[in-house]
Structures are given as structure tokens and as C-alpha cells.
Write a protein that holds these residues in place. Sequence first.
Motif, PDB file in Angstrom:
ATOM      1  N   TYR A 194      22.230  30.074  46.640  1.00 42.09           N
ATOM      2  CA  TYR A 194      21.469  29.068  47.381  1.00 42.09           C
ATOM      3  C   TYR A 194      20.030  29.531  47.647  1.00 42.09           C
ATOM      4  O   TYR A 194      19.536  29.495  48.766  1.00 42.09           O
ATOM      5  CB  TYR A 194      22.159  28.738  48.709  1.00 42.09           C
ATOM      6  N   GLN A 195      19.382  30.007  46.594  1.00 41.19           N
ATOM      7  CA  GLN A 195      17.984  30.436  46.631  1.00 41.19           C
ATOM      8  C   GLN A 195      17.747  31.645  47.536  1.00 41.19           C
ATOM      9  O   GLN A 195      16.613  31.948  47.891  1.00 41.19           O
ATOM     10  CB  GLN A 195      17.075  29.275  47.058  1.00 41.19           C
ATOM     11  N   ARG A 196      18.816  32.324  47.898  1.00 46.10           N
ATOM     12  CA  ARG A 196      18.696  33.567  48.663  1.00 46.10           C
ATOM     13  C   ARG A 196      19.255  34.707  47.831  1.00 46.10           C
ATOM     14  O   ARG A 196      20.197  34.526  47.057  1.00 46.10           O
ATOM     15  CB  ARG A 196      19.443  33.470  49.993  1.00 46.10           C
ATOM     16  N   SER A 197      18.662  35.880  47.982  1.00 46.39           N
ATOM     17  CA  SER A 197      19.081  37.044  47.206  1.00 46.39           C
ATOM     18  C   SER A 197      19.689  38.105  48.120  1.00 46.39           C
ATOM     19  O   SER A 197      19.189  38.340  49.228  1.00 46.39           O
ATOM     20  CB  SER A 197      17.893  37.638  46.446  1.00 46.39           C
ATOM     21  N   PHE A 198      20.756  38.730  47.639  1.00 45.23           N
ATOM     22  CA  PHE A 198      21.442  39.772  48.395  1.00 45.23           C
ATOM     23  C   PHE A 198      21.672  40.973  47.477  1.00 45.23           C
ATOM     24  O   PHE A 198      22.109  40.813  46.336  1.00 45.23           O
ATOM     25  CB  PHE A 198      22.790  39.266  48.918  1.00 45.23           C
ATOM     26  N   LYS A 199      21.377  42.157  47.968  1.00 51.28           N
ATOM     27  CA  LYS A 199      21.589  43.381  47.206  1.00 51.28           C
ATOM     28  C   LYS A 199      22.969  43.954  47.526  1.00 51.28           C
ATOM     29  O   LYS A 199      23.438  43.889  48.661  1.00 51.28           O
ATOM     30  CB  LYS A 199      20.519  44.417  47.559  1.00 51.28           C
ATOM     31  N   PHE A 200      23.617  44.522  46.510  1.00 48.06           N
ATOM     32  CA  PHE A 200      24.868  45.234  46.740  1.00 48.06           C
ATOM     33  C   PHE A 200      24.970  46.392  45.758  1.00 48.06           C
ATOM     34  O   PHE A 200      24.332  46.393  44.703  1.00 48.06           O
ATOM     35  CB  PHE A 200      26.084  44.298  46.623  1.00 48.06           C
ATOM     36  N   GLN A 201      25.748  47.390  46.127  1.00 50.07           N
ATOM     37  CA  GLN A 201      25.860  48.598  45.312  1.00 50.07           C
ATOM     38  C   GLN A 201      26.430  48.278  43.936  1.00 50.07           C
ATOM     39  O   GLN A 201      27.348  47.468  43.805  1.00 50.07           O
ATOM     40  CB  GLN A 201      26.752  49.632  46.003  1.00 50.07           C
ATOM     41  N   ASN A 202      25.870  48.908  42.924  1.00 45.07           N
ATOM     42  CA  ASN A 202      26.407  48.787  41.571  1.00 45.07           C
ATOM     43  C   ASN A 202      27.896  49.142  41.615  1.00 45.07           C
ATOM     44  O   ASN A 202      28.261  50.274  41.930  1.00 45.07           O
ATOM     45  CB  ASN A 202      25.652  49.753  40.651  1.00 45.07           C
ATOM     46  N   PRO A 203      28.787  48.189  41.330  1.00 42.25           N
ATOM     47  CA  PRO A 203      30.224  48.473  41.457  1.00 42.25           C
ATOM     48  C   PRO A 203      30.720  49.532  40.477  1.00 42.25           C
ATOM     49  O   PRO A 203      31.734  50.178  40.737  1.00 42.25           O
ATOM     50  CB  PRO A 203      30.878  47.113  41.195  1.00 42.25           C
ATOM     51  N   LEU A 204      30.003  49.727  39.368  1.00 40.19           N
ATOM     52  CA  LEU A 204      30.391  50.789  38.440  1.00 40.19           C
ATOM     53  C   LEU A 204      30.176  52.155  39.081  1.00 40.19           C
ATOM     54  O   LEU A 204      30.994  53.069  38.912  1.00 40.19           O
ATOM     55  CB  LEU A 204      29.584  50.674  37.143  1.00 40.19           C
ATOM     56  N   ARG A 205      29.085  52.294  39.827  1.00 38.93           N
ATOM     57  CA  ARG A 205      28.846  53.547  40.548  1.00 38.93           C
ATOM     58  C   ARG A 205      29.855  53.714  41.675  1.00 38.93           C
ATOM     59  O   ARG A 205      30.336  54.815  41.947  1.00 38.93           O
ATOM     60  CB  ARG A 205      27.420  53.569  41.103  1.00 38.93           C
ATOM     61  N   GLN A 206      30.154  52.623  42.332  1.00 34.22           N
ATOM     62  CA  GLN A 206      31.157  52.658  43.396  1.00 34.22           C
ATOM     63  C   GLN A 206      32.506  53.110  42.841  1.00 34.22           C
ATOM     64  O   GLN A 206      33.211  53.920  43.454  1.00 34.22           O
ATOM     65  CB  GLN A 206      31.282  51.268  44.018  1.00 34.22           C
ATOM     66  N   ASN A 207      32.850  52.599  41.672  1.00 38.42           N
ATOM     67  CA  ASN A 207      34.143  52.921  41.073  1.00 38.42           C
ATOM     68  C   ASN A 207      34.176  54.330  40.498  1.00 38.42           C
ATOM     69  O   ASN A 207      35.258  54.894  40.299  1.00 38.42           O
ATOM     70  CB  ASN A 207      34.475  51.906  39.976  1.00 38.42           C
TER      71      ASN A 207
END
Length: 256
Positions: free
Chosen positions: A107-120
Motif C-alpha cells: 500500500y505504497q509503504r515500504s518495510f525492511k526485514f532481515q534477509n531470510p536466507l541469512r536468518q536461516n
Amino acid sequence: MDFSPIIAPLWTTVSWLIPLMLVIGLLQTPWAKGYIGELVVRLIARIKLDQHTYRRLHNVTLNTPDGTTQIDHVFLSPYGIFVLETKNMRGWIFGSEKQAQWTQKLYQRSFKFQNPLRQNYKHLKALEATLGVNPEHLHSLISFVGGSTFKTAMPANVTQGIGFIRYIQSFQQLVFSATEVDALLHTLQTGRRAPTLATHREHVQNLKRRSDPTAERLCPKCGSALLIRTVKSGAKAGQQFWGCSGFPKCRTMQSF
């Protein structure tokens, strides 16, 4: 004047509307989204993967040198061990294998999250230590559920919907015997933390502690203390990171 004919229908409406709004609000929490996503993966795996060939454990918490790590799903099979991280997300997803953070646009908003490959990756290292297996037989796998759309090219092990089933079934070379799979399952069952609320709470506290830059950190590889270091040259000069005090024997680094 008797208002009961008016109030009674209104009260009836409110009596079910308030609980409904509370339920809707609860379903929007990160915990609920994560839990629902994991349930979806469990259901798909139960239908699509033979339970005798692909032995599975869910919500596996393991001890690590710096606390604990929690793994959504582990599938043990003669073709390898598949370590699956679930992401229940909507919108557009942008990211690449080497980026530290990915982006969700909703909805025209951006959210950052940890690269799940690095998390895994940490999950794989914890399993490698617990099971004592060749890391070549451990396969990282990410499953996005919830109707998201990839807007950048993703590696083959980053999937959507039932795509994780196709990825798992693409491995057909035998690397473990049935007896070895049984032994690995037993080792993991006995080596995991009990799947209780207390374990979950402790894991959450460990996550908060690791996110605190003032808290002491231990290297997940060798157990030595992690120290704040600064890049001295190059394009990233001046940036800080966590580096193992055991350097150069141990070269573990974590973003600051």
C-alpha cells in the motif's frame, strides 16, 4: 417511553461486533501472522510429502553459544535435511541473496526485514552442530505464504505457496539410509528445547538481548566474545560490526 425495542437489537449487534474486532486485531499481529503461515506450511507438507520418507519436526528451538535459535520446520529425509523458514507476508517483495535486508512494499509503504536466507543460515549452523552432519546435506529453504509477489529474481530455494514442495522433491540422490534418518530424528528430538511457552519466552528474551548493542555477545561459531570493530578502509570505511575476539582463528562477523 420504552426504548428496549431499539436497545435490544443494538446490544445484540455490539455483543458480537466487539469480539469480532478483537479477533481481527489479533490476526494482524506479527505473532498471529507467523503462526498462521507455519500452519499453512504444515498442512501443505502433510498433504504433499510422504510422512515416512520426509520426517518432520516443527518449532524446533536449539541452544546456541549466544542463547537460542528457533527453526520453523525441519524435514529429515534420505535425500538430505531441509530447513524451512516461513514468511507470511503480502505485497511486493524485493531482495537478493547477498542483501542484508529485503524490502516489503505494501500500500505504497515500504518495510525492511532481515534477509531470510541469512536468518536461516544460523539455523543451519545450529543443526550442523546438533546433528554432526556434513553441511552439504543441509538445505536452506524459504517459503513465502500470504499472497506476496516477488519483484526481483529470487534464488531457487526462495519459494512461494507450494513451491517449497517442488524444491524438496527435486533432490533425488540418496545421502542417508533409513536407519540414519531415524537416528538423526532421535538426536534432534532429544537435543531440542521443550516446545513450551517458557521456551518461547526465553527465546524472545534472547532475541531482545542480541538486539541490544550494549549487551555482551558470544560468537555462535566458537563461543568467544564478540567485539565491536570498525572497518578501516574501503567503501565501507567507518562502519562498525561485531567481530569475533578469536580472530584470526575465527573470522565470524555480524552486522552492527
